[in-house]
Write a protein that holds these residues in place. Sequence first.
Motif, mmCIF file in Angstrom:
data_model
loop_
_atom_site.group_PDB
_atom_site.id
_atom_site.type_symbol
_atom_site.label_atom_id
_atom_site.label_comp_id
_atom_site.label_asym_id
_atom_site.label_seq_id
_atom_site.Cartn_x
_atom_site.Cartn_y
_atom_site.Cartn_z
ATOM 1 N N GLU A 251 10.159 22.128 14.155
ATOM 2 C CA GLU A 251 11.381 21.560 13.791
ATOM 3 C C GLU A 251 11.411 20.937 12.440
ATOM 4 O O GLU A 251 12.493 21.100 11.845
ATOM 5 C CB GLU A 251 11.861 20.675 14.858
ATOM 6 C CG GLU A 251 12.133 21.333 16.214
ATOM 7 C CD GLU A 251 12.432 20.529 17.461
ATOM 8 O OE1 GLU A 251 12.313 19.191 17.023
ATOM 9 O OE2 GLU A 251 12.330 20.849 18.527
ATOM 10 N N PHE A 252 10.731 20.107 12.036
ATOM 11 C CA PHE A 252 10.563 19.620 10.749
ATOM 12 C C PHE A 252 10.469 20.712 9.585
ATOM 13 O O PHE A 252 11.172 20.504 8.500
ATOM 14 C CB PHE A 252 9.318 18.858 10.443
ATOM 15 C CG PHE A 252 9.246 17.848 9.278
ATOM 16 C CD1 PHE A 252 10.306 17.165 8.706
ATOM 17 C CD2 PHE A 252 8.131 18.140 8.366
ATOM 18 C CE1 PHE A 252 10.385 16.459 7.793
ATOM 19 C CE2 PHE A 252 8.040 17.574 7.050
ATOM 20 C CZ PHE A 252 9.188 16.775 6.817
ATOM 21 N N VAL A 253 9.662 21.920 9.822
ATOM 22 C CA VAL A 253 9.729 23.138 8.750
ATOM 23 C C VAL A 253 11.139 23.364 8.511
ATOM 24 O O VAL A 253 11.647 23.577 7.687
ATOM 25 C CB VAL A 253 8.814 23.958 9.505
ATOM 26 C CG1 VAL A 253 8.809 25.292 8.557
ATOM 27 C CG2 VAL A 253 7.341 23.456 9.297
ATOM 28 N N PRO B 34 13.209 10.977 17.623
ATOM 29 C CA PRO B 34 13.730 12.513 17.589
ATOM 30 C C PRO B 34 15.147 12.365 17.145
ATOM 31 O O PRO B 34 16.065 11.472 17.486
ATOM 32 C CB PRO B 34 13.866 12.789 19.418
ATOM 33 C CG PRO B 34 12.653 11.629 19.787
ATOM 34 C CD PRO B 34 12.653 10.537 18.786
ATOM 35 N N GLY B 35 15.498 13.430 16.515
ATOM 36 C CA GLY B 35 16.999 13.902 15.861
ATOM 37 C C GLY B 35 17.383 12.783 14.883
ATOM 38 O O GLY B 35 18.496 12.918 13.971
ATOM 39 N N GLN B 36 16.410 12.086 14.016
ATOM 40 C CA GLN B 36 16.661 11.301 12.817
ATOM 41 C C GLN B 36 17.097 12.256 11.775
ATOM 42 O O GLN B 36 17.948 12.047 10.765
ATOM 43 C CB GLN B 36 15.642 10.408 12.561
ATOM 44 C CG GLN B 36 15.738 8.964 13.331
ATOM 45 C CD GLN B 36 14.686 8.260 12.963
ATOM 46 O OE1 GLN B 36 13.408 8.134 12.969
ATOM 47 N NE2 GLN B 36 15.243 6.837 12.522
ATOM 48 N N LEU B 37 16.228 13.301 11.583
ATOM 49 C CA LEU B 37 16.505 14.379 10.520
ATOM 50 C C LEU B 37 17.149 15.362 11.197
ATOM 51 O O LEU B 37 16.830 16.467 11.657
ATOM 52 C CB LEU B 37 15.091 14.913 10.055
ATOM 53 C CG LEU B 37 14.196 13.813 9.341
ATOM 54 C CD1 LEU B 37 12.899 14.566 8.960
ATOM 55 C CD2 LEU B 37 14.497 13.069 8.238
ATOM 56 N N ASP B 38 18.471 15.304 10.692
ATOM 57 C CA ASP B 38 19.581 15.969 11.433
ATOM 58 C C ASP B 38 20.203 16.945 10.626
ATOM 59 O O ASP B 38 19.979 17.151 9.337
ATOM 60 C CB ASP B 38 20.660 15.370 12.340
ATOM 61 C CG ASP B 38 21.484 14.410 11.337
ATOM 62 O OD1 ASP B 38 21.400 14.423 10.049
ATOM 63 O OD2 ASP B 38 21.902 13.413 11.805
ATOM 64 N N ASP B 39 21.054 17.793 11.098
ATOM 65 C CA ASP B 39 21.826 18.671 10.007
ATOM 66 C C ASP B 39 22.591 18.269 9.114
ATOM 67 O O ASP B 39 22.599 19.063 7.825
ATOM 68 C CB ASP B 39 22.351 19.817 11.125
ATOM 69 C CG ASP B 39 21.656 20.619 11.844
ATOM 70 O OD1 ASP B 39 20.471 20.679 11.921
ATOM 71 O OD2 ASP B 39 22.117 21.339 13.050
#
Length: 521
Positions: A30-32, A475-480
Motif C-alpha cells: 500500500e505504501f508503494v 493506518p490511513g495516514q498516507l491517504d489519497d
Amino acid sequence: MTKRAAGVLLPVTSLPSSYGVGTMGAAAREFVDFLAAADQAYWQMLPVGPTSYGDSPYQSFSSYAGNPYLIDLDDLAAEGLLDAEDYQGIAWGAEPGRVDYGRLYRERTGVLAQAVNRLLLSEQADDFALWCEAEASWLDDYALFMALKDRHEGRPWWEWPCEFQRRDPDALEAASEELACQVGFWKGVQFLFYSQWNDLRDYAHSRGIEIIGDMPIYVARDSADVWAHPQEFQLDETLTPTDVAGCPPDGFSATGQLWGNPLFDWDAMEENGYEWFVGRTAHMFRLFDVLRIDHFRGFDTYYAVPFGDDDACDGEWRQGPGMRLFHAIREQLGDQRIIAEDLGFLTDTVKQLLADSGYPGMKVLEFAFDSRDGGGRGYQPHNIPSHSVAYVGTHDNPTALGWFEEAELEDAAYAKAYLGLNEDEGYHWGMMRGIWASPADLAVVQAQDLLGLGSEGRMNVPSTLGGNWTWRLLPGQLDDELAAKVARCMDLYERAPLAVDEDADGERAVEDDLDAHGKVA
C-alpha cells in the motif's frame, strides 16, 4: 538516478500493522501504491538487517541476513505456513504508533518457528534446500552464529568458549551437528525473509518505484561478520578491538559519538582486492536498486577511538582506503548507483574523494540554517548542485517542524525569511518545497514531514539510547488526498516520473497551483 526525481524516506519497521512492527506485507504494498500515486520514483529505507543491542538498524548481527521482524505474518498465513490462531491472539504492543522491540524479541521467534516447521513439510522444501546451497557462503556462518548465540543465552561471541571464539574446525563441526535443528531454523527464517523481499521489490518495480537501500560503513562487533572474518578487522591476538569507530566532538556533541564498531584493517583488505567489502556491497545490490553508503568521509580518513574509552574525545584521524576501494568496487561490480553520505566535517581531501568517485553527495536543508555548527550556505537550495540528493532532514535529524521546535530563534527566522515560510502553508510544506524546487537531481523527504509531525515523529537522536527507531505510521495516514497534493508538487517542480507536457511554443504548461508567493496551494 532518474533526473529530477523524488522519493520518500520510510523504514520498513515504520509501516502500520497489527503485529507490533512494519513488515513486507500488505502495508508495504500500500505504501508503494501511495508513492506511485504521489508521482514518486524512490522508496528510501534504513538498513534491513537483523537488529541487535539497542535495536539500531546500524548495529546488525549480519551484513547479509534480513531482519526476521520484517517478515509478514499474514502473508505467511496466506501461503499456508501459519494459522491465524498462531499469531493473532498475541499482544504485540500497547501503542500502535510505536515498535515494542521487547515484545517482538519474546514473541516473534516462536511464531516463525511454526512457519519454518511447515516450510520443511511444504512444496517449497526443495526450493528452500536449493536456496540454502546457493547462499551457503554467508548463510552457513550466520545460521551457526545465531544457533550458538541461542545456546549461550544471547551472550556475544567473545564470551563463548575459546574453541567457538576462535572457530576451531572440529568444534564448529560438532556444534553444527548438535544444533542442526536451530541452524535449520535460522536458515528457514532467512528463506522466508528473502522470499517476501523479492516479492516486495518486484511489486515496487511493477509500480515504477525503485528502492534506495542503506549500507552502514561499519559492522557490529557482535556479528557473524566479525566472528567469521576477524582478519578483516583491527583486532589484537585475543580478538579484542584495538580501536573502535566514532566521531569527534562537534557543535552537536561535546564528547563526540562513540559508536564502538570494530575498525576495518584496510591494509589487509587491500592485499586481497577488498574481497570481503566488495562482496558485501555486491550483496546489497541484490537487494536494492540504489545504495546509500553511510559515513563516506570515513573512506578518506576515519576516526579511531581507543577501545575501552567512555567517550570519543581522545580519538585520532587515520588514513582510509580512498579511491583504491571504489576502483575495486567498480572493477568487480561495474558502474553501480551509489549515494555518498558525505555529511559532517568535510576536509578538502574528502571533497576530492567525492569528486573522484563520481557519486552524488547529500545536502540537508536543516543544516543550511543551523548556526550551532557554523551553518552552511552550501546546503541552501540555490547552492545545491544538480548531482546531489537533497533532504529536509534524515533519520538522524529532527522532523521539519521538530527542527523549528529546537532551533535557535535567529536560525528559525533565517529559514522563514529564506524560504518564505508561513503558517497557512505550513512550515513543513515550505521546507519540502525548498528541496523539491532545488537543482538536485533527487529530493527525498521523510514520511513524518509529509504528515507535519513534530518531535514525536523523530526516528533517532544520535548518541542516545532508548526510544529510538520506534516511530510508526498509523493506518490511513498516507491517504489519497495527500498523494494528490504531493503529485501536484511533483508536476510543479518537474519531478514527476511521467514525461513533461509542453505547449505549442515548447514552454512547460504549469497549472495555477502556486499562490502569489510561489507556495504550494
